[in-house]
Structure formats: C-alpha cells, structure tokens
Design a protein around this motif. Structure first.
Motif, short mmCIF file in Angstrom:
data_model
loop_
_atom_site.label_atom_id
_atom_site.label_comp_id
_atom_site.label_asym_id
_atom_site.label_seq_id
_atom_site.Cartn_x
_atom_site.Cartn_y
_atom_site.Cartn_z
N ILE A 26 1.05 -1.12 0.17
CA ILE A 26 0.02 -0.07 -0.30
C ILE A 26 0.71 1.53 0.01
CG2 ILE A 26 -1.54 1.98 1.51
CD1 ILE A 26 -2.63 -1.35 2.09
N PRO A 27 1.67 1.43 0.71
CA PRO A 27 2.29 2.74 1.13
C PRO A 27 3.63 2.60 -0.40
CG PRO A 27 3.49 1.21 2.27
CD PRO A 27 2.65 0.07 2.17
N LEU A 28 3.47 1.97 -0.87
CA LEU A 28 4.68 1.73 -1.62
C LEU A 28 4.11 1.93 -3.31
CD1 LEU A 28 6.50 -1.74 -1.39
CD2 LEU A 28 7.39 0.71 -0.74
N VAL A 29 2.76 1.66 -3.33
CA VAL A 29 2.03 2.29 -5.04
C VAL A 29 2.27 3.60 -4.60
CG1 VAL A 29 0.20 2.66 -5.71
CG2 VAL A 29 0.56 0.40 -5.02
N GLU A 30 1.66 4.11 -3.38
CA GLU A 30 1.25 5.67 -3.03
C GLU A 30 2.90 6.76 -2.85
OE1 GLU A 30 -1.56 6.61 0.24
OE2 GLU A 30 -2.86 5.02 -0.52
N LYS A 31 4.20 5.74 -2.14
CA LYS A 31 5.28 6.31 -2.75
C LYS A 31 5.76 6.77 -4.52
CE LYS A 31 9.66 4.21 -2.36
NZ LYS A 31 11.43 4.05 -1.26
N PHE A 32 5.21 5.57 -4.79
CA PHE A 32 5.51 6.25 -6.59
C PHE A 32 4.42 7.42 -7.58
CE2 PHE A 32 7.72 2.87 -5.70
CZ PHE A 32 9.53 3.44 -6.45
N GLY A 33 3.11 7.31 -6.31
CA GLY A 33 2.18 8.35 -7.23
C GLY A 33 1.11 7.63 -7.32
N GLY A 34 0.30 7.21 -6.76
CA GLY A 34 -0.21 5.97 -7.12
C GLY A 34 -1.12 6.49 -5.67
N LYS A 35 -2.78 5.73 -5.75
CA LYS A 35 -3.55 6.42 -4.88
C LYS A 35 -4.37 4.64 -4.99
CE LYS A 35 -6.33 7.18 -1.60
NZ LYS A 35 -6.23 7.25 -0.89
N HIS A 36 -3.43 3.99 -3.97
CA HIS A 36 -4.29 2.59 -3.72
C HIS A 36 -5.68 2.61 -2.62
CE1 HIS A 36 -3.89 -2.08 -2.78
NE2 HIS A 36 -2.70 -1.80 -2.93
N HIS A 37 -6.37 1.58 -2.77
CA HIS A 37 -7.76 2.26 -2.77
C HIS A 37 -7.91 -0.08 -0.99
CE1 HIS A 37 -8.41 4.77 -5.27
NE2 HIS A 37 -8.43 4.16 -6.36
N GLY A 38 -6.55 -0.45 -1.32
CA GLY A 38 -6.44 -0.85 -0.25
C GLY A 38 -6.45 -3.01 -0.53
N TYR A 39 -6.60 -3.54 0.06
CA TYR A 39 -6.76 -5.27 -0.16
C TYR A 39 -8.02 -5.41 0.11
CZ TYR A 39 -2.05 -5.33 -1.77
OH TYR A 39 -0.67 -5.20 -2.85
N PHE A 40 -8.88 -6.69 0.15
CA PHE A 40 -10.16 -6.24 0.16
C PHE A 40 -9.96 -8.52 0.20
CE2 PHE A 40 -9.80 -3.09 -1.71
CZ PHE A 40 -11.73 -2.47 -1.41
N LEU A 41 -9.98 -9.12 1.67
CA LEU A 41 -9.54 -10.56 2.06
C LEU A 41 -10.61 -11.44 2.20
CD1 LEU A 41 -6.97 -9.79 4.57
CD2 LEU A 41 -6.45 -9.95 2.05
N PRO A 42 -10.86 -12.34 2.18
CA PRO A 42 -11.87 -12.96 2.07
C PRO A 42 -12.97 -12.80 3.53
CG PRO A 42 -10.72 -14.45 1.61
CD PRO A 42 -9.43 -13.27 1.67
#
Length: 101
Positions: A26-42
């Motif tokens: 999550i923070p790595l995607v944001e580090k490179f300019g993305g917006k993470h919307h989360g992981y969704f687990l079962p």
C-alpha cells in the motif's frame, strides 16, 4: 485515471501472511504517485480469493511506477517476502477506467 484491479488466488492457511504482503505494498504504490484503495480479504464466500485496487493518473504513470519499483529496495523486499511465504498462488491484473458521475 486508470485503476488496476488485482484478483488473487490465495492460500487460506496463509491469510495472515497475505495481509502482511498487502500492507507492504500500500505505501509503496503511494510512494510512486498512485492511490491505493486497499486489499480486500475473504470474509464470506470463497476463502481463497482476495482483491486489491489502486489508481494512477494514467497508464503511462503506472508504467513509470512499474519501472521504478523494479529497482526500489523496499519493493524488492516486498517481493522477497512473497517468495518466502508463497502467500498467494496466482493473480490476474486488469485495468479499468472509473466512472464517478
């Protein structure tokens, strides 16, 4: 804007490891300019399917992230964690264009 949709087939016995893997990215995607919307687990339904969503302003920006992540020490550590835990069996990636209004 493009949104990357990831569908993972996970090992239900390694749910904790997969959650840790997600929290690494999550923070790595944001580090490179993305917006993470989360992981969704079962929760209900299949116990071996998880999802993740993140967005970038454009597909070109996503490709810049992919190239930069290859050489980034934190991204390499996240991939090492995956290789050590094998917390998912496979994944599918597709790109979508969100419609909000």
């Amino acid at each position: 804007m493009i949104t990357c949709y990831l569908r993972y087939v996970i090992d239900p016995l390694k749910l904790k490891e997969f959650e840790t893997y997600g929290k690494l990215w999550i923070p790595l995607v944001e580090k490179f300019g993305g917006k993470h919307h989360g992981y969704f687990l079962p929760h209900e339904g299949p116990n071996n399917i998880a999802h993740a969503l993140f967005s970038f302003p454009s597909l070109a920006d996503y490709e810049i992230y992919r190239a930069a992540a290859t050489d980034d020490a934190e991204c390499q550590a996240a991939m090492r964690y995956y290789r050590e835990t094998q917390c998912f069996l496979s994944f599918e990636r597709s790109f979508t264009r969100p419609v909000f209004e």
